[in-house]
Design an enzyme around this catalytic site. Structure first.
Site, PDB file in Angstrom:
ATOM      1  N   ASP A   1       0.719  -1.595  -0.109  1.00  0.00           N
ATOM      2  CA  ASP A   1      -0.100   0.423   0.175  1.00  0.00           C
ATOM      3  C   ASP A   1       1.125   1.401  -0.562  1.00  0.00           C
ATOM      4  O   ASP A   1       2.099   0.834  -0.313  1.00  0.00           O
ATOM      5  CB  ASP A   1      -0.735   0.130   1.541  1.00  0.00           C
ATOM      6  CG  ASP A   1      -2.930   0.606   0.786  1.00  0.00           C
ATOM      7  OD1 ASP A   1      -2.256   1.984   0.632  1.00  0.00           O
ATOM      8  OD2 ASP A   1      -3.462  -0.240   1.140  1.00  0.00           O
TER       9      ASP A   1
ATOM     10  N   HIS B   1      -3.773   6.195   3.015  1.00  0.00           N
ATOM     11  CA  HIS B   1      -4.547   5.252   3.548  1.00  0.00           C
ATOM     12  C   HIS B   1      -3.934   3.485   3.576  1.00  0.00           C
ATOM     13  O   HIS B   1      -4.279   2.809   3.788  1.00  0.00           O
ATOM     14  CB  HIS B   1      -4.228   4.974   1.220  1.00  0.00           C
ATOM     15  CG  HIS B   1      -5.284   3.924   0.699  1.00  0.00           C
ATOM     16  ND1 HIS B   1      -5.189   2.656   0.490  1.00  0.00           N
ATOM     17  CD2 HIS B   1      -6.481   3.789  -0.409  1.00  0.00           C
ATOM     18  CE1 HIS B   1      -6.050   2.105  -0.214  1.00  0.00           C
ATOM     19  NE2 HIS B   1      -7.047   2.761  -0.644  1.00  0.00           N
TER      20      HIS B   1
ATOM     21  N   SER C   1     -11.257  -0.592  -1.159  1.00  0.00           N
ATOM     22  CA  SER C   1      -9.327  -0.182  -0.727  1.00  0.00           C
ATOM     23  C   SER C   1     -10.316  -0.841   1.191  1.00  0.00           C
ATOM     24  O   SER C   1      -9.011  -1.629   2.157  1.00  0.00           O
ATOM     25  CB  SER C   1      -9.392   0.992  -1.057  1.00  0.00           C
ATOM     26  OG  SER C   1      -8.317   1.018  -1.911  1.00  0.00           O
TER      27      SER C   1
END
Length: 1464
Positions: free
Chosen positions: A137, A201, A539
């Site tokens: 990620d 994220h 996600s």
């Protein structure tokens, strides 16, 4: 949610032995991944091996610096900077599986665990702390409380990884490893050069999977509670591959997989993806395959595009995003104390303070050249108007007018435009779906269209309008769980019989950890920071599945990845198609249930050999040996590699509607429950399907015992897209879905020897269909007149076998195409008295459409002689149809054999579309034609003396099947037509040889026949053009100077002007006026939301009948519903472009949002509101011609450097002949019939181009299709690149169509000038062969297609690029930061004066330097060919830069557009 980034292809080189040589080569270099399968078993230095390979391709001087990274820990391969030519050469090297560009992948952006029944106190294994989840990620913020390592011991002994420690980053016993990757070595200023999270994220996904328990977590009070991951005791290994400005590169993703596999992780979690690609040209699929071989399951997000699934390999788990019982509402309070509920996550608190409100459309930033018509739409008089929508984007707002105010914006916005202008808040009109509500950098609420209209009324009725945006409130969503609208849907784009997505997990409004240095909105200038944030996306769903897989593995550490995946799928909680019509293609096996997954009872296991057998259906044994590193990997004859027999815990079969299904699946289950157990099969099947299981009882005597069974699916499926059934063994569930589809097998040109193709096709079918007695019924049609192929009913497995047979080019489903729905000839300068050739009556146009009405005056054959001698066709003459000397041939095709109530089994047209297009192309001149008096005048075709051959392939359902399209091409080519006109197209771009129109038109070109096609009605989206092969003429629709307006008069005598074609005359009679949202059809359920839009079955007939109904949306179905309900009329409101109007089945008009708001205000302020809708009036459209919104845009989705569409022709409000039995509104029950009708679409533009091509051919019968096409394109009335334009000479302009050539191609068609173009760009068959070589087709395939000795030499495969096809236009795609330097080669043929000198005139925008060499062409004879080169250099700083080259000899001006555009 996706990061914002830009693509940077400038590569820094540190050491060069020959700087000049390298710099020259560097212009075209970019990073390519060379994938070489498994690691070598012997002790080989892979880095040196890779350098040696590079030396053979790029030379010894460049090779070391060219290599960016070697994969050497878990599989074999490397990343290198290569040119396209070098990449192709590398792909041919021994041991190379695939070579593909390193492209960007996108990030797919807690009460969630409790919501799915997985509480904090759940039973846990002592081995959970030995489980390692690898998170690929954006990095991680280790200081978060979620990653505290208190109570953790040292890392498990199996851990082989490391931690890249820097001044701002260190690992601990929770985060046991961390690395970052940047293969191109280029870092943007401000990027964090460590595994530290640079976006937020990665921290969010890692904590959702394995974060520790943190009580009192919230986003400024929202989502308050205990934040935790699914496996809080598990360890984390972090692999940072995504960066804020540049995304996630394939090269880095593969490097992360290479390390993670070798490091010893147990589960890999990947919340990112890109477009659908072949398994071994997809970095995530490649990495996940090698992970699977080492016992590691990869969990991936399905994607955030509902029409495009991004992760779908059978060895990974693909996760859809479901909602949970959390929602957020944000109220807007106006100065009149009215309160409206919207959606967003608004953490700001205005404390009820009121602020001035302004409409974005009233505050244009004129200093930046914006006005209130930012969206390039125009008012009914042709002027810009402030009624058109303002989206508050970029720097479009005037800071002086907006600062300190709340701004009302039309449509979805991130709020950055208003933020930069100093606004204190934003109200979005009709913004994003509630499940996409997000956090914004300033107070914001998204209101429904209805409530926005009320706000707009208040804004215009109050002298000083004010408003306040409240802080959001949490509320429960009672419908949960269902699949969020953004979550990608199946079916699997590569292997349709493998179910994808696999399952669903919470992915909406997920609270998880967040770095304290990243704004919660991720937008610069937002100063809010928080330790926890709420995000939505697949996600967020992915780490839930990753954690669930880790949880199962902690109890069953020896289980294979397939067994863990099986346990998750077979125990998932079933979901319902009532909330998601796509059913299993939305939610897979259902909502994840980790508790049950730990004890599934039975598992469907798959080992590496099973996957190899599956891959044999797609790849050869040699390639698979390289991939697996196993010399014993092979594809035996017994291993047919079918997807449906992979031991998958779900069943999928495809078939056509009402087709008979008979399919058997074989499965094996392993007992992991009680040693002695008996499982019974419980089946649920819908009507029409019979599903049986043999045996229906499985009796086990030990754990680990395997038993097999077969599932048989028989019956028919109705017209639903997905039919859901299920088989349940005890507590596990699998879904069995229908169908069998007629597949088209395309085999290229006809054999040269005398071979009967029908027996050949029959014999081929016998080899792939096991049961010989069904072979005869399977063969639907043989194509044997003009090319070689057939249509047959096949299962997916049989189709795959057929595709591998010798002599087969392609096998593809029988998909549906759609119809792309006259002063026009005079408008383009082609009057009735134009010069004509005596040969015109020998020209035959083949019309592929819905048939024809032969009795129409437009097809009278008075004065015509017999058909030309070259005509070889026939006329199918049933009792209701005859041909004549105008319509010289007619046939109809319906391969599926089904006919609807109003279908006529003959070439006769019952829908009107085919009659309209045929008369537009070649109809006779008919005086006093009109639609109920509208457009009164002479209706005529472009070539009224030409003959027509009609091929009816489309029916009243507007469906035109590939089988029938190819059959029509097969006949038309052999019949002797000169031009083929096809106003139809598909829904999505296809490979050239899986597209019936591309296939048929290629064979037509080989016989000297040009095919003219409509570009499509999918605009204004980019790359929406549906017909784009270089050998066809693709036609966009342009407007003409005709418009229709329809006024509404209210009871207060106010009159508002809208648009429609309304032939009804109410004679000023008024009717009660009602709002559709107030009269829902409650007998059909909860229709309140739909009735405001007047959607199908939503209105209460008893209360709507005899009234004029006001609807919040325009569509054909809306008009039909008002008609069905007995309304006296309908008023639509909305924001569609003013160039789209229709005839409706009742009095109707379409109003702008502003005028509609005033009517709504009248309705709510009057006790008995009334209205009357006037009959339409005609007016002149002063801005015509321009390209309307519906017309499909380029660029070319398959060959981006071939300009599409080619040109534009009139396609809006075209009057032409009509079938008198077809309603003029297309609505059954509309009893108005007319001999002529006015309709709109690229379907109407296409026959204009077809006629123009026929006109040119009548003067130049020996010209090739490419020559005719060139004459039309180079004489088109196009853009002057300076932006100035003259409506007579250069009518097209980026002022009206900012997409430039991607809207109108070479410009507006000009048939008169096309007769004498001066120069031609000709293309021969061999040129198309070279082009196809460059597109990736090999010699073997091309020889099948052409039935000759065509071949692709290495140079052609590399250099046969689209850019050097001798096309009469230039297109080039570049990266945003890339310096352009490209040379095009072209050859022109003189067809003008024998002795002539042409000089090159160039027009180019600033930043681009364009040169031509030579700049003067001197011809001494007709037919002489001369070549030149055009070089483009410079920088492109906007999406498309328009330029042009004109060769001018003083008589002829030969114009070619030049479009240089950015990748998007």
């Amino acid at each position: 949610m996706a990061l914002s980034w830009f693509l940077l292809l400038s590569l820094t080189i540190s050491t060069l032995l020959n700087i000049g040589l390298y710099s020259a080569a560097q212009d075209d270099r970019k990073a390519y991944i060379v994938y070489m399968g498994d690691s070598p078993k012997d002790e080989v230095s892979m880095a040196q091996l890779h350098v040696n390979m590079l030396q053979n391709v790029v030379g010894s001087d460049i090779a070391p610096a060219s290599r960016l990274h070697s994969y050497k820990r878990s599989f074999n391969g490397f990343v290198a900077k290569l040119t396209g030519k070098e990449a192709q050469e590398m792909a041919g090297k021994e041991g190379v599986v695939s070579v593909f560009p390193s492209e960007k992948q996108e990030l797919h952006t807690t009460r969630s665990w409790d919501f799915i029944g997985f509480p904090q106190q759940v039973k846990r294994s002592t081995l959970e702390s030995d489980i390692i989840i690898g998170v690929i990620d954006t990095g991680i913020w280790p200081q978060s409380s979620s990653f505290d390592d208190k109570g953790f011991g040292p890392p498990p002994s199996k851990w082989k990884g490391s931690c890249q420690v820097s001044s701002n980053f260190s690992c601990n016993n929770k985060i046991i490893g961390a690395k970052y990757y940047k293969s191109d070595g280029f870092f943007v200023k401000g990027e964090i050069l460590s595994p530290l999270d640079s976006d937020g994220h990665g921290t969010h996904t890692a904590s959702a999977a394995a974060g520790g328990l943190v009580s009192g977590a919230s986003l400024f009070g929202f989502g308050l509670g205990t934040a935790r991951g699914g496996v809080p005791s598990a360890r984390l290994a972090v692999y940072k591959v995504c960066w804020p400005y540049e995304g996630c590169q394939d090269a880095d993703i593969l490097a992360a997989f290479d390390d993670a596999i070798a490091d010893g992780v147990d589960i890999i979690s990947v919340s990112l993806g890109s477009s659908a690609r072949d398994y071994f040209q997809n970095s995530i699929a490649i990495g996940a395959f090698h992970a699977m071989r080492k016992g590691i399951l990869t969990s991936t997000s399905a994607g955030n595009n509902p029409s495009s699934l991004t992760n779908f390999s059978p060895w990974s788990i693909s996760v859809a995003a479901s909602t949970m019982d959390r929602n957020f509402v944000t109220n807007v309070q106006l100065g009149n104390d009215k309160i409206y509920e919207g959606t967003s996550i608004n953490t700001f608190d205005m404390k009820n303070k009121q602020f001035p409100v302004i409409y974005g459309g009233d505050a244009p930033n004129t200093t930046a050249n914006y006005d209130s018509s930012f969206s390039s739409r125009f008012d009914f008089d042709g002027h810009s108007f402030d009624e058109t929508l303002r989206y508050c984007l970029g720097d479009s707002l005037d800071k002086n007018l907006v600062k300190g105010k709340i701004v009302l914006c039309d449509g979805y916005t991130l709020g950055t435009g208003a933020q930069s202008a100093g606004a204190v808040g934003v109200v979005m009109s009709g913004g994003a779906s509630g499940k996409l509500a997000d956090t914004y950098p300033l107070p914001l609420s998204s209101l429904s269209l209805e409530d926005s209209a009320k706000l707009y009324i208040y804004l215009n009725s109050s002298r000083k309008p004010t408003a306040s945006i409240w802080k959001s409130k949490e509320k429960s969503d009672k419908l949960d769980p269902y699949i969020a609208s953004y979550s990608s849907r199946g079916p699997n784009p590569i292997t349709p019989n493998i179910l994808k997505p696999n399952l669903a997990a919470p992915g909406a409004y997920i609270l998880a950890a967040w770095p304290l240095y990243i704004p919660v909105s991720r937008i610069e200038g937002d100063n809010r920071i928080a330790a926890y944030n709420i995000l939505s996306g697949t996600s967020m769903a992915c780490p839930h599945a990753s954690a669930a897989a880790a949880y199962v593995k902690s109890f069953h550490p020896t289980w294979s990845p397939a067994a863990i995946k099986s346990s998750l799928m077979t125990t998932a909680k079933p979901m319902t198609a009532d909330l998601n019509s796509e059913a299993e293609f939305a939610y897979g096996s259902g909502l994840i249930n980790p508790l049950k997954a730990a004890y599934p009872g039975l598992v469907y296991d798959i080992d590496e050999n099973d996957y190899v057998n599956f891959l044999c259906g797609r790849y050869n044994a040699k390639l698979l040996k390289i991939i697996t590193g196993n010399s014993k990997s092979s594809c035996s004859k017994g291993g047919d590699g079918t997807a449906s027999d992979l031991n998958y815990p779900a069943f999928v079969v495809s078939a056509s509607p009402l087709e008979s299904i008979n399919h058997v699946f074989n499965r094996t289950v392993t007992n992991v429950g009680s040693p002695t157990s008996t499982y019974k099969a419980n089946l649920v099947a819908p009507p029409g399907l019979k599903i049986t299981v043999n045996p229906s009882v499985l009796s086990f005597t030990s754990v680990g015992e395997k038993l097999s069974y077969a599932v048989t699916v028989q019956g028919t499926v109705d017209r639903k897209v997905v039919v859901s059934a299920s088989l349940v063994w005890d507590d596990g569930a699998c879904q069995v879905r229908s169908p069998i589809v007629p597949y088209i097998v395309y085999m290229g040109d006809l054999p040269k020897d005398e071979v009967s193709t029908s027996p050949l096709h029959f014999n081929m079918l016998q080899k792939v269909i096991d049961k010989s007695h069904i072979v005869a019924g399977s063969l639907l049609r043989s194509y044997k007149r003009s090319f070689n192929g057939f249509a047959a009913k096949l299962t997916k497995e049989e189709a795959q076998k057929m595709a591998r047979m010798e002599g087969v080019v392609s096998v593809f489903p029988n998909r549906k195409k759609k119809l792309h729905t006259t002063r026009s000839w005079n408008f383009i300068g082609f009057p009735q008295q134009v010069k004509r050739s005596t040969v015109e009556s020998d020209i035959i146009i083949g019309m592929f459409d819905s048939g024809i009405w032969p009795e129409s005056s437009s097809f009278d054959d008075k004065g015509f002689g017999p058909p030309p001698s070259k005509w070889k066709g026939t006329c199918e003459v049933p009792s209701n149809f005859t041909c004549n000397n105008k319509i010289i041939g007619a046939k109809y095709y319906r391969s599926i054999g089904e006919y609807r109530q109003n279908d006529i089994k003959s070439p006769r047209d019952s829908g009107g579309h085919g009659t309209h297009t045929a008369s537009t192309a070649a109809g006779a001149a008919v005086g006093t034609a009109s639609l109920s008096g509208f457009a009164h005048g002479t209706a005529r075709g472009g070539v009224p003396s030409a003959r027509l051959a009609v091929y009816k392939i489309c029916w009243n359902d507007e469906e035109c099947y590939d089988v029938d399209i190819l059959a029509a091409f097969d006949d038309a080519i052999a019949d002797g037509v000169d031009i083929i006109s096809a106003s139809l197209g598909g829904f999505d771009p296809d490979n050239y040889f899986t597209n019936s129109i591309a296939i048929g038109s290629l064979h037509a070109v080989r016989k000297g026949i040009l095919t003219s096609v409509s570009a499509g009605n999918g605009g204004p989206s980019l790359a929406s053009v549906t017909n784009f092969s270089p050998w066809i003429l693709s036609v966009a629709a342009s407007t003409i100077d005709r418009q229709f307006f329809t006024k509404v008069q209210l009871g207060d005598h106010k009159i508002y002007e809208g648009i429609s074609i309304n032939t009804f005359d109410l004679n000023n009679k008024t009717f009660p006026l009602i709002y559709g949202g107030d009269f829902p059809n409650k007998t059909k359920g909860d229709y309140e939301l739909l009735s405001r839009y007047c959607e199908k079955n939503s209105l209460d007939k008893n209360r709507v009948k005899g009234k004029i109904v006001f609807c919040d949306r325009i569509s054909d179905s809306v008009g039909q519903e008002a008609f069905r309900a007995g309304a006296a009329g309908v008023i639509f409101q909305g924001r569609l472009a003013g160039d789209v109007v229709n005839s409706f089945a009742l009095p109707a008009t379409y109003l702008s949002v502003r005028h509609a708001a005033k009517i709504y205000m009248y309705m709510n302020s009057t006790r008995k509101p009334i209205a009357s809708i006037w009959r339409s009036t005609e007016a002149r459209n002063r801005l015509a011609p321009y390209i309307p919104a519906f017309s499909s845009r380029g660029p070319n989705p398959v060959s981006p450097n071939i300009l599409k569409p080619d040109l534009a022709a009139p396609g809006v409000q075209i009057l032409a002949a009509w079938s008198p039995i077809a309603p003029i509104s297309f609505v059954l029950g509309d009893e108005r019939t007319e001999a002529y009708n006015i309709i709109t679409g690229t379907s109407m533009a296409c026959p204009h181009a077809s006629a123009a091509a026929a006109y040119v051919k009548s003067f130049h019968p020996s010209w090739s299709p490419a020559a005719i096409k060139s004459s039309l394109m180079t004489t088109g009335k196009g853009l002057i690149p300076t932006g100035e334009y003259n409506l007579t000479t250069h009518p097209m302009s980026t002022n009206l169509n900012p997409e430039g050539e991607f809207a109108y191609g070479s410009g507006q068609i000009n048939p008169v000038k096309a007769l004498s173009p001066g120069l031609l760009y000709d293309v021969e068959e061999i040129d198309y062969v070279k082009f196809l070589c460059g597109q990736g087709y090999d010699t073997k395939t091309l020889r099948i297609i052409t039935a000759d000795k065509s071949s692709c030499s290495l140079s052609e495969e590399i250099n046969g690029s689209a850019r050097d096809l001798n096309y009469p236009a230039f297109a080039l795609t570049v990266s945003s930061s890339e310096s352009v330097s490209h040379v095009f080669s072209r050859t022109v043929t003189n067809v003008g004066s024998p002795n002539s000198t042409y000089k090159a005139n160039l027009a180019a925008p600033e930043g681009l330097k364009i040169t031509v060499k030579p700049s003067v062409l001197r011809f001494t004879s007709v037919g002489q060919k001369l070549s030149y080169e055009l070089k483009v250099k410079g920088i492109v700083d906007k999406f498309v830069e328009s330029a042009s080259l004109v060769w001018d000899d003083g008589i002829f001006q030969v114009r070619s557009p030049i479009a240089i555009y950015l990748e998007y």
